[in-house]
Scaffold this motif. Structure first.
Motif: not given
Length: 91
Positions: A70-77
Motif C-alpha cells: 500500500f505504501e507504493r499504491l497510495w498515489l494511485y489510490l
C-alpha cells in the motif's frame, strides 16, 4: 521486487477495471501525508472495504508485506491517472 511484493494481485483487487501502469514509481522514506477529508472524498466505501478485506490484507492480517504494498499504491489510490501524469502530486 515483484517477487517479494504482491503489488499486481493487490492492484487487480483494488482496481479491477483500471489497467496497471507499466511502472510504479516509489521513493523510499514514507514521505506521505494526506488529510482525512481528502481520503474520504477520494476513496469510495467499496474501495476501502476491499483494501481492508483479506484479499488485500491492509488491516488485521498476519501478512507483514501488505503495508509495503500500500505504501507504493497510495498515489494511485488518492489521485486520478491524469493528475499523476501531470505531476499534481509533487510538492
Amino acid at each position: 521486487q515483484s517477487k517479494l511484493l504482491p503489488i499486481r494481485r493487490t492492484w487487480r483487487a483494488l482496481f479491477p477495471r483500471r489497467p496497471m501502469p507499466p511502472w510504479i514509481g516509489f521513493t523510499p522514506g514514507a514521505c506521505f501525508a494526506v488529510a482525512r477529508e481528502v481520503l474520504s472524498r477520494r476513496l469510495s466505501p467499496s474501495l476501502v472495504a476491499t483494501a481492508l478485506s483479506d484479499e488485500c490484507a491492509l488491516c488485521g492480517s498476519s501478512d507483514p508485506i501488505a503495508g509495503h504494498v500500500f505504501e507504493r499504491l497510495w498515489l494511485y489510490l488518492c489521485l486520478e491517472d491524469e493528475e499523476i501524469a501531470c505531476g499534481a502530486w509533487y510538492l
